[in-house]
Structures are given as structure tokens and as C-alpha cells.
Design a protein around this motif. Structure first.
Motif, PDB file in Angstrom:
ATOM      1  N   ARG A   8       0.839  -1.187   0.000  1.00 27.40           N
ATOM      2  CA  ARG A   8       0.000   0.000   0.000  1.00 27.40           C
ATOM      3  C   ARG A   8       0.883   1.249   0.000  1.00 27.40           C
ATOM      4  O   ARG A   8       1.970   1.241   0.564  1.00 27.40           O
ATOM      5  CB  ARG A   8      -0.921  -0.019   1.201  1.00 27.40           C
ATOM      6  CG  ARG A   8      -1.795  -1.314   1.115  1.00 27.40           C
ATOM      7  CD  ARG A   8      -2.873  -1.374   2.087  1.00 27.40           C
ATOM      8  NE  ARG A   8      -3.929  -0.484   1.570  1.00 27.40           N
ATOM      9  CZ  ARG A   8      -5.028  -0.214   2.232  1.00 27.40           C
ATOM     10  NH1 ARG A   8      -5.218  -0.724   3.413  1.00 27.40           N
ATOM     11  NH2 ARG A   8      -5.931   0.579   1.730  1.00 27.40           N
ATOM     12  N   THR A  11      -1.595   8.190  -1.138  1.00 23.85           N
ATOM     13  CA  THR A  11      -1.820   8.944  -2.370  1.00 23.85           C
ATOM     14  C   THR A  11      -0.786  10.059  -2.527  1.00 23.85           C
ATOM     15  O   THR A  11      -0.310  10.317  -3.630  1.00 23.85           O
ATOM     16  CB  THR A  11      -3.249   9.502  -2.388  1.00 23.85           C
ATOM     17  OG1 THR A  11      -4.167   8.388  -2.293  1.00 23.85           O
ATOM     18  CG2 THR A  11      -3.543  10.264  -3.652  1.00 23.85           C
ATOM     19  N   ARG A  41      -4.684  -1.235  -7.836  1.00 25.66           N
ATOM     20  CA  ARG A  41      -6.094  -1.544  -7.632  1.00 25.66           C
ATOM     21  C   ARG A  41      -6.890  -0.255  -7.823  1.00 25.66           C
ATOM     22  O   ARG A  41      -6.475   0.799  -7.331  1.00 25.66           O
ATOM     23  CB  ARG A  41      -6.312  -2.099  -6.229  1.00 25.66           C
ATOM     24  CG  ARG A  41      -7.767  -2.483  -5.962  1.00 25.66           C
ATOM     25  CD  ARG A  41      -7.938  -3.108  -4.598  1.00 25.66           C
ATOM     26  NE  ARG A  41      -7.381  -4.453  -4.635  1.00 25.66           N
ATOM     27  CZ  ARG A  41      -6.805  -5.050  -3.606  1.00 25.66           C
ATOM     28  NH1 ARG A  41      -6.678  -4.438  -2.450  1.00 25.66           N
ATOM     29  NH2 ARG A  41      -6.341  -6.268  -3.724  1.00 25.66           N
ATOM     30  N   GLY A  43      -9.258   2.813  -7.261  1.00 23.60           N
ATOM     31  CA  GLY A  43      -9.721   3.485  -6.051  1.00 23.60           C
ATOM     32  C   GLY A  43      -8.682   3.467  -4.947  1.00 23.60           C
ATOM     33  O   GLY A  43      -7.542   3.058  -5.135  1.00 23.60           O
ATOM     34  N   GLU A  44      -9.106   3.955  -3.811  1.00 20.76           N
ATOM     35  CA  GLU A  44      -8.239   3.951  -2.630  1.00 20.76           C
ATOM     36  C   GLU A  44      -9.099   3.768  -1.400  1.00 20.76           C
ATOM     37  O   GLU A  44     -10.321   3.920  -1.449  1.00 20.76           O
ATOM     38  CB  GLU A  44      -7.428   5.238  -2.543  1.00 20.76           C
ATOM     39  CG  GLU A  44      -8.254   6.488  -2.428  1.00 20.76           C
ATOM     40  CD  GLU A  44      -7.379   7.732  -2.379  1.00 20.76           C
ATOM     41  OE1 GLU A  44      -7.522   8.474  -1.406  1.00 20.76           O
ATOM     42  OE2 GLU A  44      -6.581   7.945  -3.307  1.00 20.76           O
ATOM     43  N   GLN A  45      -8.460   3.430  -0.299  1.00 28.74           N
ATOM     44  CA  GLN A  45      -9.151   3.243   0.970  1.00 28.74           C
ATOM     45  C   GLN A  45      -8.328   3.907   2.059  1.00 28.74           C
ATOM     46  O   GLN A  45      -7.128   3.633   2.192  1.00 28.74           O
ATOM     47  CB  GLN A  45      -9.322   1.747   1.258  1.00 28.74           C
ATOM     48  CG  GLN A  45     -10.109   1.464   2.506  1.00 28.74           C
ATOM     49  CD  GLN A  45     -10.319  -0.028   2.714  1.00 28.74           C
ATOM     50  OE1 GLN A  45      -9.572  -0.855   2.181  1.00 28.74           O
ATOM     51  NE2 GLN A  45     -11.315  -0.380   3.485  1.00 28.74           N
ATOM     52  N   ASP A  46      -8.939   4.789   2.789  1.00 30.76           N
ATOM     53  CA  ASP A  46      -8.275   5.511   3.881  1.00 30.76           C
ATOM     54  C   ASP A  46      -7.016   6.238   3.401  1.00 30.76           C
ATOM     55  O   ASP A  46      -6.005   6.273   4.096  1.00 30.76           O
ATOM     56  CB  ASP A  46      -7.927   4.557   5.035  1.00 30.76           C
ATOM     57  CG  ASP A  46      -9.159   3.887   5.630  1.00 30.76           C
ATOM     58  OD1 ASP A  46     -10.215   4.557   5.708  1.00 30.76           O
ATOM     59  OD2 ASP A  46      -9.062   2.712   6.008  1.00 30.76           O
ATOM     60  N   GLN A  49      -3.501   3.541  -1.611  1.00 28.42           N
ATOM     61  CA  GLN A  49      -3.708   2.769  -2.830  1.00 28.42           C
ATOM     62  C   GLN A  49      -2.987   1.434  -2.666  1.00 28.42           C
ATOM     63  O   GLN A  49      -1.981   1.358  -1.973  1.00 28.42           O
ATOM     64  CB  GLN A  49      -3.115   3.505  -4.032  1.00 28.42           C
ATOM     65  CG  GLN A  49      -3.670   4.877  -4.255  1.00 28.42           C
ATOM     66  CD  GLN A  49      -2.923   5.627  -5.349  1.00 28.42           C
ATOM     67  OE1 GLN A  49      -2.098   5.078  -6.078  1.00 28.42           O
ATOM     68  NE2 GLN A  49      -3.212   6.916  -5.465  1.00 28.42           N
ATOM     69  N   THR A  50      -3.491   0.403  -3.319  1.00 30.87           N
ATOM     70  CA  THR A  50      -2.814  -0.895  -3.333  1.00 30.87           C
ATOM     71  C   THR A  50      -2.155  -1.073  -4.695  1.00 30.87           C
ATOM     72  O   THR A  50      -2.814  -0.976  -5.722  1.00 30.87           O
ATOM     73  CB  THR A  50      -3.798  -2.051  -3.073  1.00 30.87           C
ATOM     74  OG1 THR A  50      -4.442  -1.831  -1.812  1.00 30.87           O
ATOM     75  CG2 THR A  50      -3.071  -3.390  -3.055  1.00 30.87           C
TER      76      THR A  50
END
Length: 99
Positions: A8, A11, A41, A43-46, A49-50
Motif C-alpha cells: 500500500r 496517495t 487496484r 480506487g483507494e481506501q483511507d 492505494q494498493t
């Protein structure tokens, strides 16, 4: 053997890390003849990015040298400082048909 390495990245660090990873991959191709790919991957989360690095078709005789060269190149360029958490390395090989 194929290597799949995922991790991860924040951004805010993505642009800097992209340049470092692409530089490492160019060096690996020039030095060892192994071309890598870089995926993300959607999008992103928190705010993370993965990403995934893919290194296909590493000859068994080159596997150890490739892993050492990759690790040294990543250390030299400071990529680890831009990654959030661990790099997860997975090896896969082709499935041989049963005789």
C-alpha cells in the motif's frame, strides 16, 4: 517462476514512488532481462492505494540473483520509505500437467 509483490502507498507518495519503481524495473530489465509490470487496484481506501509489481518468467537459475538485485535496488532508491506497511512477496510457478 513469477513474482507478485503487493503493498500500500499513500496517495501523497504515489507520484514519487511511481518514478522509483519504474526506475528499478528499467534497471532490472537492462541488467537481468526481466521486464516488470506495475499495477494499481482501482480506487483507494483511507488515503491508501494498493499497488502490485509483477515479474513474470524468472528463470529458476536467476531467481536468487533477481531477488537480491531487486531488494538492493529498492533499498538504494529509498522506495521502502514511501510504502505504508509491508511488501508482500508471493511466488507462483506454472502448473505441470500430470503424466
Amino acid at each position: 517462476m513469477d513474482l507478485y509483490i503487493y503493498y500500500r502507498v499513500g496517495t501523497a507518495q504515489a507520484i514519487s514512488l511511481f518514478g522509483k519503481i519504474k526506475g528499478v524495473q528499467a534497471m532490472l530489465q537492462a541488467r537481468l532481462g526481466i521486464a516488470g509490470a506495475l499495477k494499481r487496484r482501482p480506487g483507494e481506501q483511507d488515503g491508501l492505494q494498493t499497488w502490485m509489481e509483477i515479474y513474470p518468467d524468472i528463470p529458476p537459475a536467476q531467481a536468487d540473483a533477481f531477488s537480491r538485485t531487486l531488494a538492493q535496488a529498492l533499498a538504494d532508491c529509498g522506495a521502502a520509505d514511501l510504502i505504508s506497511g509491508e511488501r508482500h512477496v508471493e511466488q507462483f510457478e506454472d502448473v505441470a500437467p500430470c503424466a
